[in-house]
Design a protein around this motif. Structure first.
Motif, mmCIF file in Angstrom:
data_model
loop_
_atom_site.group_PDB
_atom_site.id
_atom_site.type_symbol
_atom_site.label_atom_id
_atom_site.label_comp_id
_atom_site.label_asym_id
_atom_site.label_seq_id
_atom_site.Cartn_x
_atom_site.Cartn_y
_atom_site.Cartn_z
ATOM 1 N N SER A 107 0.860 -1.183 0.000
ATOM 2 C CA SER A 107 0.000 0.000 0.000
ATOM 3 C C SER A 107 0.893 1.228 0.000
ATOM 4 N N GLY A 108 0.295 2.350 -0.278
ATOM 5 C CA GLY A 108 1.037 3.603 -0.305
ATOM 6 C C GLY A 108 0.099 4.740 -0.620
ATOM 7 N N SER A 109 0.682 5.893 -0.871
ATOM 8 C CA SER A 109 -0.120 7.066 -1.204
ATOM 9 C C SER A 109 0.624 7.920 -2.214
ATOM 10 N N VAL A 110 -0.129 8.791 -2.875
ATOM 11 C CA VAL A 110 0.448 9.753 -3.803
ATOM 12 C C VAL A 110 0.122 11.138 -3.261
ATOM 13 N N LEU A 170 -5.373 2.746 -9.416
ATOM 14 C CA LEU A 170 -5.675 4.169 -9.217
ATOM 15 C C LEU A 170 -5.746 4.447 -7.728
ATOM 16 N N THR A 171 -5.351 5.652 -7.343
ATOM 17 C CA THR A 171 -5.518 6.041 -5.945
ATOM 18 C C THR A 171 -6.984 6.362 -5.688
ATOM 19 N N ASP A 172 -7.396 6.254 -4.432
ATOM 20 C CA ASP A 172 -8.767 6.616 -4.074
ATOM 21 C C ASP A 172 -8.860 8.129 -3.848
ATOM 22 N N GLU A 173 -9.987 8.580 -3.328
ATOM 23 C CA GLU A 173 -10.188 10.024 -3.115
ATOM 24 C C GLU A 173 -9.240 10.614 -2.080
ATOM 25 N N LYS A 174 -8.590 9.756 -1.281
ATOM 26 C CA LYS A 174 -7.616 10.216 -0.281
ATOM 27 C C LYS A 174 -6.176 10.051 -0.766
ATOM 28 N N GLY A 175 -6.002 9.682 -2.031
ATOM 29 C CA GLY A 175 -4.663 9.528 -2.588
ATOM 30 C C GLY A 175 -3.983 8.222 -2.202
ATOM 31 N N GLN A 176 -4.732 7.255 -1.692
ATOM 32 C CA GLN A 176 -4.146 5.992 -1.237
ATOM 33 C C GLN A 176 -4.467 4.864 -2.207
ATOM 34 N N TYR A 177 -3.597 3.856 -2.221
ATOM 35 C CA TYR A 177 -3.815 2.687 -3.081
ATOM 36 C C TYR A 177 -3.357 1.425 -2.362
ATOM 37 N N LYS A 178 -3.881 0.292 -2.834
ATOM 38 C CA LYS A 178 -3.477 -1.028 -2.356
ATOM 39 C C LYS A 178 -3.361 -1.929 -3.576
ATOM 40 N N LYS A 206 11.869 1.079 -7.087
ATOM 41 C CA LYS A 206 11.850 0.530 -5.724
ATOM 42 C C LYS A 206 11.942 -0.980 -5.776
ATOM 43 N N GLN A 207 12.560 -1.534 -4.751
ATOM 44 C CA GLN A 207 12.634 -2.983 -4.574
ATOM 45 C C GLN A 207 11.494 -3.379 -3.634
ATOM 46 N N ILE A 208 10.579 -4.216 -4.100
ATOM 47 C CA ILE A 208 9.482 -4.727 -3.276
ATOM 48 C C ILE A 208 9.920 -6.094 -2.762
ATOM 49 N N THR A 209 10.041 -6.238 -1.441
ATOM 50 C CA THR A 209 10.503 -7.509 -0.878
ATOM 51 C C THR A 209 9.471 -8.153 0.032
ATOM 52 N N ALA A 210 8.654 -7.339 0.689
ATOM 53 C CA ALA A 210 7.694 -7.886 1.654
ATOM 54 C C ALA A 210 6.436 -7.035 1.661
ATOM 55 N N ASN A 244 3.544 -1.021 3.730
ATOM 56 C CA ASN A 244 3.386 0.300 3.137
ATOM 57 C C ASN A 244 4.731 0.744 2.565
ATOM 58 N N ILE A 245 4.737 1.137 1.287
ATOM 59 C CA ILE A 245 5.993 1.570 0.664
ATOM 60 C C ILE A 245 6.187 3.082 0.771
ATOM 61 N N GLY A 246 5.269 3.759 1.463
ATOM 62 C CA GLY A 246 5.426 5.190 1.688
ATOM 63 C C GLY A 246 4.724 6.035 0.642
#
Length: 144
Positions: free
Chosen positions: A36-39, A67-75, A99-103, A106-108
């Motif tokens: 998960s993360g945000s923009v 796509l991000t939701d109305e709060k700028g977040q995605y999963k 970015k390296q995805i390992t686990a 939240n990736i920030g």
């Protein structure tokens, strides 16, 4: 050899083959992890409905988008690996980070810069139509 012995041998061999094939399938399976993360914009405001595309550098089949939701977040669920992450939104400059995805986790926040000139409402409507059309075509080409 009677019929019962033949059935027992056949059952054992079939069960053994099933076990070997299942073990092989598990060995080659790639586990996905939930990320998960945000923009956000430069002034740390959420950017709603931004396109976030994860392009796996080693295997394009593991690439995905959301796509991000109305709060700028995605999963999203991804196979671990090295990804080029492209973020695009109306009235913002395109941003690409690696970015390296390992686990799972939240990736920030991914930050994007606003365009240098503001668009008017009518132009924004036109860009929105093109944006969703391009996103739809991207999804279609990946799935079909």
């Amino acid at each position: 050899m009677n019929q019962t012995e033949i059935i027992n041998i056949f059952t054992k061999k079939t069960l053994g083959l099933t076990f070997v094939l299942s073990a092989a399938a598990l060995a080659f399976a790639q586990e996905k992890v939930g990320i998960s993360g945000s923009v956000v914009s430069k002034n740390n405001q959420p950017v709603p409905y931004a396109s976030v595309t994860f392009s796996n550098k080693a295997n394009k089949q593991f690439s995905d988008a959301t796509l991000t939701d109305e709060k700028g977040q995605y999963k999203l669920e991804l196979t671990p690996g090295q990804y080029d992450i492209t973020v695009e939104a109306i009235d913002y400059k395109k941003s690409v980070v690696t970015k390296q995805i390992t686990a799972a986790g939240n990736i920030g926040a991914l930050s994007i810069d606003p365009e240098s000139s503001a668009t008017n409402i009518k132009t924004g409507d036109i860009q929105g139509g093109c944006y969703y059309s391009a996103f739809y075509k991207t999804l279609q080409s990946r799935t079909g």
